[in-house]
Design a protein around this motif. Structure first.
Motif, PDB file in Angstrom:
ATOM      1  N   ARG A  49      -2.067   2.825  10.095  1.00 18.42           N
ATOM      2  CA  ARG A  49      -1.414   1.634  10.647  1.00 18.42           C
ATOM      3  C   ARG A  49      -0.822   0.881   9.469  1.00 18.42           C
ATOM      4  O   ARG A  49      -1.552   0.367   8.617  1.00 18.42           O
ATOM      5  N   ASN A  80      -1.854   8.872  11.005  1.00 20.93           N
ATOM      6  CA  ASN A  80      -3.105   8.136  11.290  1.00 20.93           C
ATOM      7  C   ASN A  80      -3.263   6.869  10.446  1.00 20.93           C
ATOM      8  O   ASN A  80      -4.374   6.423  10.179  1.00 20.93           O
ATOM      9  N   THR A  82     -13.385   5.063   7.374  1.00 23.32           N
ATOM     10  CA  THR A  82     -13.728   4.774   8.772  1.00 23.32           C
ATOM     11  C   THR A  82     -12.552   4.068   9.455  1.00 23.32           C
ATOM     12  O   THR A  82     -11.662   3.538   8.775  1.00 23.32           O
ATOM     13  N   THR A  83     -12.587   4.040  10.779  1.00 17.37           N
ATOM     14  CA  THR A  83     -11.511   3.399  11.560  1.00 17.37           C
ATOM     15  C   THR A  83     -11.361   1.941  11.143  1.00 17.37           C
ATOM     16  O   THR A  83     -12.350   1.210  11.077  1.00 17.37           O
ATOM     17  N   GLY A  84     -10.119   1.553  10.845  1.00 17.98           N
ATOM     18  CA  GLY A  84      -9.852   0.152  10.501  1.00 17.98           C
ATOM     19  C   GLY A  84     -10.045  -0.161   9.033  1.00 17.98           C
ATOM     20  O   GLY A  84      -9.724  -1.263   8.594  1.00 17.98           O
ATOM     21  N   SER A 119      -6.689   2.747   8.343  1.00 22.52           N
ATOM     22  CA  SER A 119      -6.832   4.024   9.051  1.00 22.52           C
ATOM     23  C   SER A 119      -7.039   3.762  10.534  1.00 22.52           C
ATOM     24  O   SER A 119      -7.717   2.801  10.909  1.00 22.52           O
ATOM     25  N   ILE A 120      -6.455   4.593  11.397  1.00 22.88           N
ATOM     26  CA  ILE A 120      -6.724   4.412  12.825  1.00 22.88           C
ATOM     27  C   ILE A 120      -7.762   5.408  13.336  1.00 22.88           C
ATOM     28  O   ILE A 120      -8.042   5.443  14.534  1.00 22.88           O
ATOM     29  N   VAL A 121      -8.322   6.215  12.442  1.00 19.38           N
ATOM     30  CA  VAL A 121      -9.358   7.181  12.859  1.00 19.38           C
ATOM     31  C   VAL A 121     -10.480   7.205  11.820  1.00 19.38           C
ATOM     32  O   VAL A 121     -10.336   6.688  10.707  1.00 19.38           O
ATOM     33  N   ASP A 122     -11.583   7.822  12.201  1.00 20.74           N
ATOM     34  CA  ASP A 122     -12.607   8.168  11.215  1.00 20.74           C
ATOM     35  C   ASP A 122     -12.179   9.496  10.606  1.00 20.74           C
ATOM     36  O   ASP A 122     -11.814  10.419  11.349  1.00 20.74           O
ATOM     37  N   MET A 177      -8.183  13.514  10.552  1.00 22.94           N
ATOM     38  CA  MET A 177      -9.294  13.177  11.447  1.00 22.94           C
ATOM     39  C   MET A 177     -10.537  13.986  11.090  1.00 22.94           C
ATOM     40  O   MET A 177     -10.435  15.149  10.700  1.00 22.94           O
TER      41      MET A 177
END
Ligand code: AMP
Ligand code: MG
Length: 677
Positions: free
Chosen positions: A388, A386, A341-343, A296-299, A355
């Motif tokens: 990657r 969103n 969560t992000t990443g 994920s690139i966002v929370d 998001m």
């Protein structure tokens, strides 16, 4: 020698002829050359035919050169081409104590005048102990032409190599040598047969094209006429009173340095912090993809698209949580969402991430610790949003860095290597540099107390060590050595066990204590490539190479830069001459300091006779241009001219001053300054 004739051997290297000696035509042809144009000076004492085998070739040569009565000359014929079986140069080279590239040039030049394909040969020439060895081509015609082109010059070389005193040999000068050899100064192209070269046919040599003099490179001085260093044992009264070294232009000096700098060595090294400054010797391919999982690139909330392909907004149960941490994540079902969560990795089954800003919390667990339900406020979410994807930054197998690219101190390249888990790379080994000060008057800079008359604090060593390290080369402090011949020789020998390049300062001007050149030439058997350069400061800068063996016994050369003793000169010369060579040895391109155009911010005086490297401070102004101002008094002893200096202005040799506003080249040594606004 059994008679007064020079003793020669012919070694034919040929697979076929070694099996059937009757097929060889080289030996009779070469014998004819010795008898024909050899002035009755030669006797062919031995001939032998061996296959293309390094050991066989070496055995023959050693039997003739390493014995009690060594021969004067060995010529080989064959095995100098590019075929994989051609190994004669590889067999001969390691046996040579001293190379004779002039003879190689001469032979190539003469056959080049017959056919450009002459360049497809790899001849070597040189001296083993007391014997001169030459490698001729395998074709009888080529072998003959090559030998003819140099034979008349060889008696002189052979007599010297056999240990004759060179002084009486040279009485009478070059003219006498030429007359004795029956050659003229017109270059070696004229050598075969002297004036009587009619029998020597060059089928494709067409004089009508006006290429008469094209066949040979022409040196204006002969090796034996070139200067040798002072003999230190001769004492002050017998020393040279002006430098015997020709004054080279900076560009010529740089070319000589480049030609004589050892080839870069490739080595495998771990990917760690010591990699900074290295240059890759091979392409690097990514062994892994980045990211290695769908991330994920966002929370927010991972969602699963329904079969309809349209995600509807509304309230959803939060069935799972995926944090950015290793582990397994459960599958996400349609109608559920997962907090992410992000990443963090997307749960299997998830297609997109909403998001957190596009959601509101609806219900939480009783303990208030976790979310139970959220409302997704948008219905516009698309599959892949969103997210990657695997390999979207780097794909496994991609070439991420190329041969010749550097690992900069900025860190980006190391980051890239780290991101794909590269653990080892091939790089060019960075040379290790030793820094030595010379002079009986030089004392360590930190010696306490007042100086005695004549003592000078060592300024060059700390400055040069700093300069070397600032370019991320390992610098070894070799201390201070006195002006006694034995001490210098021993220090240099010991140093070459630890370092690849030695930088010395002092001891290269004309004083009788100036020992560097004689020690390099006479004690270490080195070659001084130049000993004087037309520049200010730095005129006596000296560059030499010394033949050595590495740990495995392989013959190598290492370089010595002998910089002037005056501190400002030494530092200028480090930047102008040493750095390009270090770069070349480390595979860094382009070599040397970056050159930029700068605008003079004040008038700067020039030297009428020599181009000057003027220490300056260069800074950018609001107009986007670079401006240079002098750092003051440029006397070569004044290291203070380096304070604040970040550039060397390359001032031409001319009368008067360059004016404020004029543009000039500058070599950038340090970071650009910024002028107060
Ligand atoms: P030389 O080339 O040895 O004749 O040295 C030229 C001048 O530079 C002399 O005045 C030396 O004292 C001075 N000098 C030589 N080496 C150093 C050094 N390491 N630090 C400071 N001055 C030096
Ligand atoms: Mg000195």
């Amino acid at each position: 020698m059994s008679n007064n004739k020079l003793q020669a051997a012919i070694l034919v290297v040929s697979e076929t002829a070694s099996r059937d000696h009757s097929t060889d035509r080289c030996i009779p042809v070469l014998r004819d050359v010795f008898d024909g144009i050899g002035n009755g000076q030669w006797e062919v004492a031995f001939t032998e035919i061996v296959p293309d085998s390094v050991l066989d070739i070496q055995k023959s040569i050693q039997s003739w050169a390493d014995c009690q009565k060594p021969l004067n000359l060995i010529v080989t014929s064959g095995g100098t081409g590019f075929a994989t079986k051609d190994v004669t140069p590889e067999a001969v080279s390691p046996l040579l104590d001293r190379h004779a590239p002039g003879l190689v040039h001469g032979m190539l030049a003469s056959s080049y005048s017959v056919t450009p394909f002459a360049l497809m040969a790899r001849p070597v020439a040189g001296v083993r102990k007391k014997t001169l060895v030459l490698t001729l081509p395998g074709s009888p015609k080529g072998a003959k032409e090559n030998l003819e082109s140099v034979l008349k010059l060889l008696p002189h070389a052979c007599i010297q190599a056999a240990g004759a005193e060179s002084r009486p040999l040279h009485a009478g000068g070059v003219k006498k040598l030429e007359a004795d050899a029956g050659v003229s100064s017109g270059g070696m192209g004229e050598v075969p047969g002297g004036e009587h070269s009619h029998h020597h046919s060059h089928p494709r040599h067409d004089h009508s094209h006006g290429h008469g003099g094209h066949s040979a490179p022409r040196a204006h001085t002969k090796q034996e006429d070139r200067p040798q260093s002072n003999d230190p044992s001769a004492g002050p009264a017998r020393r040279y009173r002006s430098s015997p070294y020709p004054m080279l232009a900076v560009i010529d000096a740089l070319n000589l340095i480049s030609e004589n700098t050892p080839e870069p060595v490739v080595q495998k090294v771990p990917v760690d912090l010591d990699l900074s400054g290295a240059v890759l010797a091979k392409d690097v391919k990514a062994a892994e993809s980045v990211p290695a999982f769908r991330a994920s690139i966002v929370d927010g909330y991972a969602v699963k698209m329904p079969h309809s392909g349209r995600f509807a907004g509304g309230v959803y149960p939060v069935a799972l949580v995926s944090h950015a941490q290793p582990g397994t994540v459960k599958e996400l079902k349609e109608g559920e969402v997962a907090r992410i969560t992000t990443g963090a990795p997307l749960p299997p089954g998830a297609d997109a991430v909403v998001m957190v800003e596009d959601t509101v919390l609806k219900r939480q667990t009783e303990d208030g610790e976790e979310e139970k339900e959220v409302e997704i406020l948008t219905g516009k979410i698309q599959a892949g949003e969103n997210v990657r994807e695997v390999g979207s930054d780097v794909n496994e197998g991609d070439t991420i860095l190329k041969k010749g690219e550097g690992i900069t101190v900025v860190g980006g390249e190391f980051g890239l290597l780290a991101s794909v888990g590269t653990s080892e790379v091939s790089v060019y080994r960075r040379p290790v540099i030793g820094v030595l000060s010379t002079g009986d008057e030089i004392i360590p800079h930190d010696k306490r107390g007042p100086l005695r008359l004549g003592e000078v604090r060592d300024t060059n060593r700390p400055t040069l060590l700093t300069a070397v390290r600032s370019h991320i080369f390992e610098a070894v402090d070799l201390g201070i050595v006195s002006d006694k011949p034995g001490a210098l020789e021993q220090t240099l020998r010991d140093a070459f066990r630890k370092v690849d390049v030695i930088i010395t300062s002092g001891g290269v001007s004309m004083g009788e204590l100036d020992l560097l050149k004689p020690t390099i030439e006479r004690s270490l058997g080195g070659t001084i490539h130049f000993g004087r350069v037309n520049m200010k400061p730095g005129k006596p800068t000296t560059f030499a190479t010394v033949p050595l063996k590495d740990d495995s016994g392989k013959r190598i050369t290492k370089s010595i830069f002998s910089l002037p003793g005056n501190p400002a000169s030494a530092v200028v010369c480090f930047h102008v001459f040493v750095l390009p060579s270090l770069h070349q040895q480390a595979g860094i391109r382009p070599v040397g300091l970056p050159k930029v155009k700068v605008v003079l911010d004040e008038d700067v005086r020039m030297d009428r006779q020599r181009p000057e490297y003027h220490r300056a401070f260069v800074a950018a102004k609001d107009d986007g241009l670079l401006y240079a101002s002098s750092t003051g008094g440029q006397r070569s002893s004044r290291i203070g001219s380096f304070k604040r200096a970040n550039a060397l202005l390359v001032m031409p040799a001319r009368d008067g001053s360059m004016k404020k506003g004029e543009r000039v080249d500058a070599l950038l040594m340090g970071k650009l300054g910024e002028l107060a606004r």
